[in-house]
Design an enzyme around this catalytic site. Structure first.
Site, short mmCIF file in Angstrom:
data_model
loop_
_atom_site.label_atom_id
_atom_site.label_comp_id
_atom_site.label_asym_id
_atom_site.label_seq_id
_atom_site.Cartn_x
_atom_site.Cartn_y
_atom_site.Cartn_z
N TYR A 1 0.83 -1.22 0.00
CA TYR A 1 0.00 0.00 0.00
C TYR A 1 0.86 1.27 0.00
O TYR A 1 0.82 2.07 -0.94
CB TYR A 1 -0.92 -0.07 1.23
N ILE A 2 1.69 1.43 1.02
CA ILE A 2 2.47 2.67 1.09
C ILE A 2 3.59 2.64 0.06
O ILE A 2 3.91 3.65 -0.57
CB ILE A 2 2.99 2.89 2.53
N ASN B 1 8.56 -9.56 -2.06
CA ASN B 1 8.45 -11.02 -2.14
C ASN B 1 7.00 -11.45 -2.39
O ASN B 1 6.71 -12.64 -2.46
CB ASN B 1 9.02 -11.70 -0.88
N LEU B 2 6.12 -10.46 -2.52
CA LEU B 2 4.70 -10.66 -2.84
C LEU B 2 3.98 -11.53 -1.80
O LEU B 2 2.95 -12.12 -2.09
CB LEU B 2 4.53 -11.24 -4.26
N THR C 1 7.53 3.43 12.81
CA THR C 1 6.15 3.49 13.28
C THR C 1 6.02 4.19 14.63
O THR C 1 6.95 4.17 15.45
CB THR C 1 5.59 2.06 13.43
N TYR D 1 5.86 -5.89 17.28
CA TYR D 1 5.92 -5.10 16.05
C TYR D 1 6.73 -3.81 16.30
O TYR D 1 7.69 -3.52 15.59
CB TYR D 1 4.50 -4.76 15.57
N ASN E 1 -0.98 7.17 11.66
CA ASN E 1 -1.92 6.27 10.97
C ASN E 1 -2.07 6.62 9.49
O ASN E 1 -2.82 7.53 9.13
CB ASN E 1 -3.27 6.30 11.68
N LEU F 1 -8.81 0.66 10.71
CA LEU F 1 -10.12 1.26 10.94
C LEU F 1 -10.78 1.78 9.66
O LEU F 1 -11.92 1.42 9.36
CB LEU F 1 -10.00 2.39 11.98
N GLY G 1 -3.38 -3.68 23.82
CA GLY G 1 -2.24 -2.93 23.30
C GLY G 1 -2.58 -1.62 22.62
O GLY G 1 -1.70 -0.99 22.05
N1 UFG Z 1 -10.49 0.11 15.64
C1 UFG Z 1 -11.79 -0.21 15.95
N2 UFG Z 1 -12.42 -1.16 15.21
C2 UFG Z 1 -11.82 -1.81 14.20
C3 UFG Z 1 -10.48 -1.49 13.87
C4 UFG Z 1 -9.84 -0.51 14.63
O1 UFG Z 1 -12.38 0.36 16.88
O2 UFG Z 1 -12.45 -2.69 13.60
C5 UFG Z 1 -9.80 1.14 16.42
C6 UFG Z 1 -8.55 0.63 17.09
O3 UFG Z 1 -8.84 0.02 18.30
C7 UFG Z 1 -7.74 1.91 17.19
C8 UFG Z 1 -8.18 2.73 15.98
O4 UFG Z 1 -9.38 2.14 15.55
O5 UFG Z 1 -8.12 2.60 18.34
C9 UFG Z 1 -7.17 2.67 14.85
O6 UFG Z 1 -6.85 1.31 14.61
P1 UFG Z 1 -6.00 0.81 13.37
O7 UFG Z 1 -5.90 -0.67 13.47
O8 UFG Z 1 -6.56 1.39 12.11
O9 UFG Z 1 -4.60 1.49 13.57
P2 UFG Z 1 -3.60 1.42 14.84
O10 UFG Z 1 -3.64 2.77 15.46
O11 UFG Z 1 -3.87 0.28 15.72
O12 UFG Z 1 -2.25 1.06 14.12
C10 UFG Z 1 -1.53 1.96 13.35
C11 UFG Z 1 -0.79 1.19 12.27
C12 UFG Z 1 0.15 0.21 12.89
C13 UFG Z 1 1.07 0.94 13.84
C14 UFG Z 1 0.28 1.76 14.81
C15 UFG Z 1 1.18 2.62 15.61
O13 UFG Z 1 -1.70 0.52 11.44
O14 UFG Z 1 0.88 -0.44 11.89
O15 UFG Z 1 -0.62 2.61 14.15
O16 UFG Z 1 0.62 2.87 16.81
F1 UFG Z 1 1.81 0.08 14.54
#
Ligand code: UFG
Length: 345
Positions: free
Chosen positions: A11-12, A32-33, A117, A141, A170, A188, A297
């Site tokens: 993606y990025i 590496n797909l 990250t 991670y 994000n 999200l 986490g």
């Molecule tokens: N969330 C929901 N429902 C979902 C998915 C996510 O409520 O179905 C919430 C999560 O709990 C979080 C927020 O939406 O509070 C954002 O979640 P994401 O999974 O979209 O992103 P993260 O903040 O967890 O993770 C991102 C990157 C990671 C990186 C991280 C750094 O995707 O790769 O930020 O903190 F490690």
């Protein structure tokens, strides 16, 4: 001269490749797909299939092309999976890239930009988070990326590597050609849009009892194209303005490694509920939600202070949350059906 973009079919990686090509640079996408898609690599970039841990393959590529810099984005990115399978993450995100660093040394390639990250900060004491904040990852991670940052710092000191570690908050949104398609999807905004499109019955909100105004987690969403622009700036700075702090420290025999990390975010946080509300406005649809337990986490609030990259001339252009979501929605409607059939075939 060419830039090697590892993870260039992701993606990025595909958006960074697009930005490099528009900047007139030659792009070799190494992937590496395992998670990337050949059709995500923009026309004009060359896709080489291979792994960053394969020294022989790297030697071939470094011999074949006049590579003068590496942007390393190939990595596993699922925080939850990293907790279940730490060695998988440490091996892929930390150990294998050491082989890449060695190949760079052999072929005298000195410039390296790492996709790092916000997960390196763990549970921050305060927001917005500056690069000087303590790095205390709370999952493998984040640890794997921080360990690689440390390896880069040592390699800079002893081997003259020039690097920048870009700590993404994000990443979100899409360009006309490239958008987010993770399998399985856990992020999200794509999940919200899949729900809006009727592909999922409901979106689960992971906890509404956090210490935030509406109880849901706050994140700093940054448009993927703005993120890509920061890579161009970082590369240019490595070429034109090698880090004076590190050379001074090295010459003085200072024990500390100079940090070459840059946060990348908009400096503004949005809660999960605010993202859903914005997506409802963008899509013109009600998005059904259900409340689910907290996801282990998840810090309550992650917002970046990106002053270092701003001082380097970075100017994010797509900072409006609705605009970010609208770009992802446009991409999804144009490309996702094809992407889906490709995944299942
Ligand atoms: N969330 C929901 N429902 C979902 C998915 C996510 O409520 O179905 C919430 C999560 O709990 C979080 C927020 O939406 O509070 C954002 O979640 P994401 O999974 O979209 O992103 P993260 O903040 O967890 O993770 C991102 C990157 C990671 C990186 C991280 C750094 O995707 O790769 O930020 O903190 F490690």
């Amino acid at each position: 001269m060419a830039i090697l973009v590892t993870g260039g079919a992701g993606y990025i990686g595909s958006v960074v490749s697009e930005a490099l090509l528009e900047d007139g640079q030659e792009v070799i996408a190494l992937d590496n797909l395992s998670h990337g898609y050949p059709d995500a690599v923009p026309a004009g970039a060359r896709l080489e299939r291979g792994d960053v841990g394969d020294a022989g393959r790297l030697d071939e590529i470094f011999r074949q092309y006049a590579i003068d810099g590496v942007i390393h984005m190939a990595a596993f990115i699922e925080v939850g999976e990293s907790v279940r399978e730490p060695t998988k993450y440490l091996e892929n995100n930390f150990a294998r890239p050491l082989t890449l660093l060695e190949a760079m040394r052999r072929h005298k390639v000195r410039d390296f930009v790492l996709s790092s990250t916000a997960a390196v900060y763990g549970l921050p004491d305060a927001t917005p988070i500056a690069e000087s904040a303590p790095t205390r990852p709370i999952n493998p991670y984040g640890s794997s990326k921080l360990m690689l940052e440390t390896a880069l710092a040592w390699q800079a000191r002893s081997q003259g590597l020039r690097y920048a570690a870009l700590r993404y908050f994000n990443a979100a949104g899409a360009t006309a050609a490239s958008g987010e398609r993770h399998v399985p999807e856990s992020h999200l905004i794509p999940l919200v849009l899949e729900t809006a499109a009727g592909e999922r019955p409901q979106l689960a909100i992971f906890g509404d009892d956090y210490d935030t105004p509406d109880g849901t987690c706050i994140r700093d969403y940054i448009h993927v194209r703005d993120l890509a622009e920061a890579h161009l700036i970082a590369l240019r700075r490595l070429r034109d303005a090698p880090d004076a702090a590190e050379s001074t420290a090295r010459e003085a025999g200072a024990p500390q490694l100079a940090t070459r990390a840059y946060n990348l975010g908009n400096g503004r946080g949005f809660s999960v509920r605010e993202v859903i509300d914005a997506a409802e406005r963008v899509c013109g649809k009600k998005i059904p939600v259900r409340l689910a337990p907290r996801r282990p986490g998840d810090p309550a609030r992650l917002v970046a202070a990106s002053d270092k990259m701003l001082a380097a001339g970075w100017r994010p252009r797509h900072t409006d949350l609705e605009e970010i979501i609208a770009s992802a929605w446009r991409w999804k409607r144009q490309h996702a059906p094809a992407a889906k059939s490709q995944v299942s075939s």
